[in-house]
Design a protein around this motif. Sequence first.
Motif, PDB file in Angstrom:
ATOM      1  N   PRO A 126      21.240  25.814  26.327  1.00  0.00           N
ATOM      2  CA  PRO A 126      19.789  25.844  26.542  1.00  0.00           C
ATOM      3  C   PRO A 126      19.455  25.930  28.025  1.00  0.00           C
ATOM      4  CG  PRO A 126      20.512  23.651  25.869  1.00  0.00           C
ATOM      5  CD  PRO A 126      21.687  24.554  25.690  1.00  0.00           C
TER       6      PRO A 126
ATOM      7  N   LEU B 276      23.982  35.258  21.060  1.00  0.00           N
ATOM      8  CA  LEU B 276      23.069  34.297  20.468  1.00  0.00           C
ATOM      9  C   LEU B 276      22.429  34.888  19.215  1.00  0.00           C
ATOM     10  CD1 LEU B 276      21.170  33.096  23.667  1.00  0.00           C
ATOM     11  CD2 LEU B 276      22.974  31.872  22.470  1.00  0.00           C
TER      12      LEU B 276
ATOM     13  N   ARG C  78      16.780  34.156  16.975  1.00  0.00           N
ATOM     14  CA  ARG C  78      15.770  33.158  17.327  1.00  0.00           C
ATOM     15  C   ARG C  78      16.043  32.569  18.709  1.00  0.00           C
ATOM     16  NH1 ARG C  78      15.525  27.830  17.474  1.00  0.00           N
ATOM     17  NH2 ARG C  78      17.621  27.620  16.590  1.00  0.00           N
ATOM     18  N   ARG C  79      17.282  32.151  18.954  1.00  0.00           N
ATOM     19  CA  ARG C  79      17.589  31.562  20.260  1.00  0.00           C
ATOM     20  C   ARG C  79      17.465  32.598  21.368  1.00  0.00           C
ATOM     21  NH1 ARG C  79      22.982  28.523  20.767  1.00  0.00           N
ATOM     22  NH2 ARG C  79      23.780  30.241  19.509  1.00  0.00           N
TER      23      ARG C  79
ATOM     24  N   ASN D 172      13.844  32.954  22.387  1.00  0.00           N
ATOM     25  CA  ASN D 172      13.315  31.788  23.088  1.00  0.00           C
ATOM     26  C   ASN D 172      13.978  31.591  24.446  1.00  0.00           C
ATOM     27  OD1 ASN D 172      11.753  31.304  20.820  1.00  0.00           O
ATOM     28  ND2 ASN D 172      13.207  29.855  19.939  1.00  0.00           N
ATOM     29  N   TYR D 173      15.296  31.728  24.488  1.00  0.00           N
ATOM     30  CA  TYR D 173      16.031  31.447  25.723  1.00  0.00           C
ATOM     31  C   TYR D 173      15.637  32.401  26.842  1.00  0.00           C
ATOM     32  CZ  TYR D 173      19.337  28.130  23.575  1.00  0.00           C
ATOM     33  OH  TYR D 173      19.906  27.035  22.970  1.00  0.00           O
TER      34      TYR D 173
ATOM     35  N   ARG E  10      14.567  21.326  21.920  1.00  0.00           N
ATOM     36  CA  ARG E  10      14.941  21.434  20.507  1.00  0.00           C
ATOM     37  C   ARG E  10      13.939  20.654  19.686  1.00  0.00           C
ATOM     38  NH1 ARG E  10      19.981  17.453  18.975  1.00  0.00           N
ATOM     39  NH2 ARG E  10      18.861  15.497  19.277  1.00  0.00           N
TER      40      ARG E  10
ATOM     41  N   GLU F 167      10.545  25.254  20.049  1.00  0.00           N
ATOM     42  CA  GLU F 167      11.429  25.902  21.017  1.00  0.00           C
ATOM     43  C   GLU F 167      10.895  27.246  21.495  1.00  0.00           C
ATOM     44  OE1 GLU F 167      15.461  25.855  19.406  1.00  0.00           O
ATOM     45  OE2 GLU F 167      14.917  24.032  18.309  1.00  0.00           O
TER      46      GLU F 167
END
Length: 581
Positions: A394, A434, A437-438, A441-442, A535, A569
């Motif tokens: 993250p 990844l 979704r991640r 967001n990331y 998270r 997130e």
Amino acid sequence: MTVGRDGTELAELLEELKQRSGRSYAALAHRTGLGRSTLHRYCLGTTVPPAFGAVEKVARVCGADRAELDRLYRAWCRAADAERGAGAVEEGEEQSATAGAGGRSDRTQAPEPSDLSLPMDGPAPDDAAGAAAPGTYFWLRVLAVLLGLVMPTAALTVPYRDGAGGGSPHGAPGRSRSGQDRQKVEGPAWTNAPRPVPGAFYGMNLASDTGEMPGFRVGSVRLWHSGTRWSQLEPQRGKYRWKTLDRLVKAAGRERLPVLLTLGGTPLWAAPNGHRSLFDDASASPPDDLADWDRFVRALVTRYRGRIEAYELWDYPSSRGVWTGSTKRLAEMVERASRIIREVDPEAERVCPSFGSLWQKRGRDLLRKFVRTGAYRHCDVAALKLPPRRADGPPEETITLVKRVQRLFYSEGLGRVALWNTGPDQDVALREHLDARRADNYAVRFYLVGLYLKDQELRRMYFYSWGSSEVPLVVELAGGPPTRAGRRIGRLQQWLEDARITSCGSGPGVGLAPGAYTCRFVRKGTVLRVYWTTRGTDRVRLGADARLLRRLDGSESALRPGHRLLIGEEPVLVEHRPTDG
């Protein structure tokens, strides 16, 4: 006891795990059976846990993996040895602030019988230098296992959210170093008068030599894996090939994107007996004759005067695949190049080399050694690799690393240093992609974390990387359309166009759950707030002036006064009604 360097290492590892988990000291205390003040002392480094079982409890609750448990064990061994070597124990330290069942102290608390994940075989990694002797390791391991078998277990089933908004109840005091209740502090992590965020802050590493620029909005570009190494620009002494760099600089100019050109990759002809590097056409050694370096820098800066904004004076000297020379030699090259740049193009910024591996002690020690050469006197900016602990971790983990690096600079007498984050460590090539979704967001949170760290002098973020598929998070391939993650990077900049940042904060101090973040901006009398979590979710009660919710998919919805907004997130922006101020 006064904990020295070894105890500090253990404390830093525990604090990083705590921050990553998003749990408060109270939540960790419930889940581990340890006292809240005891946990706080462990994370501050004022107390070394008397048994590894206590460390393992904290680590497992915080989601540590096997490698992290191994690293913690080695750090605990070093700290325990240092404590015994000092021969002194702080008065009362052996007693837990809140004893467990039967009034037991921390010395009698250990984890449930389990695989302790201890590193029984194999060599220690580079950052384990100075660890305990093999005989000491053996008996410490035996002791840790026996304690785990004979001591009572702790209940690990207490819910995470243990108070309003998660974590400890808002306003509940923590503990100070002395074990007394800490001062209650509320408010943002920092606040200042509204300041613009320069467009160049939103940087992007280019991994393509085509001359194409990103198909979504960015603010600046960095050239390194783009056919522009020294060995590629001067394949023979005095014979220059500027075609690729010309193409890239011209394309960036059309898009009005400032260029950071990274220098590195000694040509083989300049160090014929040097060490081979990661690149077939380059050596990892410095040039045998620094006059070759001077001549190249002068030719380069003369040609691109006024067109290249900044020069980074080597990439990743923390890796022997890129640099095998001495720190002193690197500092000398920085000083010579800096002098030439200042003479030929006074407006160009001089950027010190991008040191990396800063999560490891060996990486920080190398940076400290470079600082002590005095080379930063010749630079305008410190370029550093400032990633999460792992390339796919993250983005908020970067907060801990940046603060640690600034403490290092401060301890060496430099004060706060202007930082540019130029990318990840070498493990980026070893991580899987990844999930969608991640990734979405990331990508956005990468830049939001940079904004959160404005008070730490983090002035530019270069995302890694554009044009490549060999990274965990792909934003766009050269010749293809932007991914959704790439488009969202552009949307974040649209949200904040012409806005000025005023403050950022996280957790209970600003009325949020641990692991929840917010930054505040103003634009022509309108307040904008961005919210997100590391998270999980949290609910935020909005004020009566909140009027519009914007999402990264481009949708928006009206808000009613007092709305309880569920944040997660995926960052969201709340726009408030304009005020006369």
